[in-house]
Scaffold this active site. Sequence first.
Site, PDB file in Angstrom:
ATOM      1  N   LYS A  12       0.660  -1.271  -0.061  1.00  0.00           N
ATOM      2  CA  LYS A  12       0.120   0.022   0.017  1.00  0.00           C
ATOM      3  C   LYS A  12       0.965   1.461   0.029  1.00  0.00           C
ATOM      4  O   LYS A  12       1.628   1.597   0.885  1.00  0.00           O
ATOM      5  CB  LYS A  12      -0.862   0.012   1.126  1.00  0.00           C
ATOM      6  CG  LYS A  12      -1.777   1.442   1.251  1.00  0.00           C
ATOM      7  CD  LYS A  12      -2.394   1.446   2.690  1.00  0.00           C
ATOM      8  CE  LYS A  12      -2.942   2.880   2.728  1.00  0.00           C
ATOM      9  NZ  LYS A  12      -3.608   3.256   3.955  1.00  0.00           N
ATOM     10  N   GLY A  22      -8.087   9.069   9.398  1.00  0.00           N
ATOM     11  CA  GLY A  22      -8.313   9.032  10.699  1.00  0.00           C
ATOM     12  C   GLY A  22      -9.301  10.271  11.080  1.00  0.00           C
ATOM     13  O   GLY A  22      -9.896  10.217  12.368  1.00  0.00           O
ATOM     14  N   ALA A  74      -9.480   5.310   3.734  1.00  0.00           N
ATOM     15  CA  ALA A  74      -9.352   6.330   4.923  1.00  0.00           C
ATOM     16  C   ALA A  74     -10.582   7.215   4.782  1.00  0.00           C
ATOM     17  O   ALA A  74     -11.303   7.345   3.863  1.00  0.00           O
ATOM     18  CB  ALA A  74      -8.298   7.338   4.326  1.00  0.00           C
ATOM     19  N   GLY A  75     -10.963   7.580   5.947  1.00  0.00           N
ATOM     20  CA  GLY A  75     -11.834   8.552   6.309  1.00  0.00           C
ATOM     21  C   GLY A  75     -13.415   7.950   6.842  1.00  0.00           C
ATOM     22  O   GLY A  75     -14.179   8.601   7.211  1.00  0.00           O
ATOM     23  N   ASN A 126      -9.231   1.598   9.566  1.00  0.00           N
ATOM     24  CA  ASN A 126      -8.492   1.316  10.653  1.00  0.00           C
ATOM     25  C   ASN A 126      -9.306   1.925  11.875  1.00  0.00           C
ATOM     26  O   ASN A 126      -9.550   1.242  12.786  1.00  0.00           O
ATOM     27  CB  ASN A 126      -6.960   1.678  10.298  1.00  0.00           C
ATOM     28  CG  ASN A 126      -6.421   1.400  11.556  1.00  0.00           C
ATOM     29  OD1 ASN A 126      -6.531   1.010  12.665  1.00  0.00           O
ATOM     30  ND2 ASN A 126      -4.950   1.383  11.215  1.00  0.00           N
ATOM     31  N   THR A 127      -8.908   3.467  12.025  1.00  0.00           N
ATOM     32  CA  THR A 127      -9.286   4.078  13.376  1.00  0.00           C
ATOM     33  C   THR A 127     -10.614   3.647  13.566  1.00  0.00           C
ATOM     34  O   THR A 127     -11.269   3.625  14.712  1.00  0.00           O
ATOM     35  CB  THR A 127      -9.240   5.562  12.955  1.00  0.00           C
ATOM     36  OG1 THR A 127      -7.938   5.923  12.486  1.00  0.00           O
ATOM     37  CG2 THR A 127      -9.235   6.271  14.287  1.00  0.00           C
TER      38      THR A 127
END
Lengths: 255, 321
Positions: free
Chosen positions: A94, A155, A182-183, A204-205
């Site tokens: 990635k 994040g 992301a987001g 992830n977050t």
Amino acid sequence: MQFYGTELTSRLFLGTAQYPSPKVLCEAITASGTEVITVSLRRESAAGAGTGFWQMLRQTGARILPNTAGCHTVQEAVTTAQMAREVFDTDWIKLEVIGHADSLQPDVFALVEAARILSGDGFKVFPYTTEDLVVGEHLLEAGCEVLMPWGAPIGSGQGLRNPDGLRAMRAHFPDTPLVVDAGIGRPSDAAAAMELGLDAVLLNTAVAKAGDPIAMAQAMAQAVRAGQIGYAADPMPRRDMAVPSTPVLGLADLK
Amino acid sequence: MITIAGAGLAGLASAYELLQRGAEVTLFEQGAGPGAASVARFAGGMLAPYCERESAEEEVITLGSRAFEWWAKITPVHRRGTLVVAPRRDRAELTRFARRTRGHQLLEGGEIAELEPALSGRFASGLFFEDEAHLDPRRALCDLSTAVENLGGEIRYDTPAPTRVDLDCTGMAAALPKLRPVRGEMVILHCPEVEISRTLRLLHPRIPLYLVPRDDQHFMIGATMVESNSSRPASLRSVTELLSAAFALHPAFGEASVVELGAGLRPAFADNLPRLFERDGVLHLNGLYRHGFLLAPAMAQRAAARLMPQTAQTPAMERTG
């Protein structure tokens, strides 16, 4: 849908940072049914046999997608990718080249350059990019066979900030696997991304920082699946007027 | 005679508990003096079970709630609570932290200023964890070493442990399966211009920081959490992040002297909780992670009860694994 020739059943990719403990992380991976986990490689750890943390990740059985998180230059990203290939024994990478420290927005110029170098070196590059179509074209020219547009800054949990841009990307690259990276903050964001016809979601977050990461991993997996099935089922169009679902024809005329 | 490998936090605390029960104890320590080679040197020294619960299991509270009394018999413990603040734009982090923890009260800006006048006007709201405390880790390691020796324990410095001991407390050196290092980096500042009397935590989505006051206007700032086995000195990136977070806490830290940069490897198991277990006939106490000062007393009591069951003061409820 194949990602560099690999058929994936689960369309949820899960990041492995920021969990309360590796135990919770491993349980979240299991609960999500994900087949691909991303791992950030700190270059300081690459020497030696790697960390106990990596050994735990290998034991999950999920395919490891190492990332170049935190790299700000082409050279850093290329070096990190090469180390990651050694450490994790995979040619998947990635590719993240950060252009701005506060927004973590990708530096798309450096990204294209790094993608060209790494593709030439035999890597299968998953580039973290924006929804910009021209950048996407350059990435494909550079050798990428997958594009990973952001939903919102890393994040931030804002969801999809530019759904129209993502929809345009789907239309412009009908045969390229597209992963929203992301987001994503909530399951509904993940479902929305899949309803736009994108092929997978990387997050992830949203799981790691949830009060119950394991339950959230499960919720995200179900949302991704719902969005995927929903898109394939060809949703009805939006209308600006009510349309009764029971027929009016034949109702008794009591006037 | 009970032999212990390692006179760090876990070894010393276990020796202390064993001596209290009337055992004769010898510790073998690779380091040259009290705490010299212990990773606990780099700890914050916070006794903050309620704040830690934000990301840790409930056991940090059940095991850690008696740590204050235990340490207070050995070394000065400052029971001044923990103040948690967030920059204005990260107010949501404060709400999240409050939701995930208990034992706190919400303070307005004026109340923060009453507790810590230096922070007057800097934060609109904060959380106060009244029942938390801090100590000075290096002083505590020395005081605990002295207490062990005063009780008749023998600490052999610069001495490798014999191949067979009763209790192994050697942290990462124990090379246990599933024990992993979590690297931490910290900074010590000297700043005569700032008066802060209690532990502060600055919430930030990317760079959460804590500041623990030490004697003589010194402040410990920590700490990074990196899944890494590298024991190299602190990285520029980490130091930059820690120092800029300190600067965000109070601009006067801009004039502080950087007295020390440190880095160490915390031993941790997969659930980040400590374990007491037997392996090949040796009892191991390990995996204190970032909760050494908080959890060592309870774990040491369990180790002592296990090694001297006839004198056990608490029911044996060891974690095994």
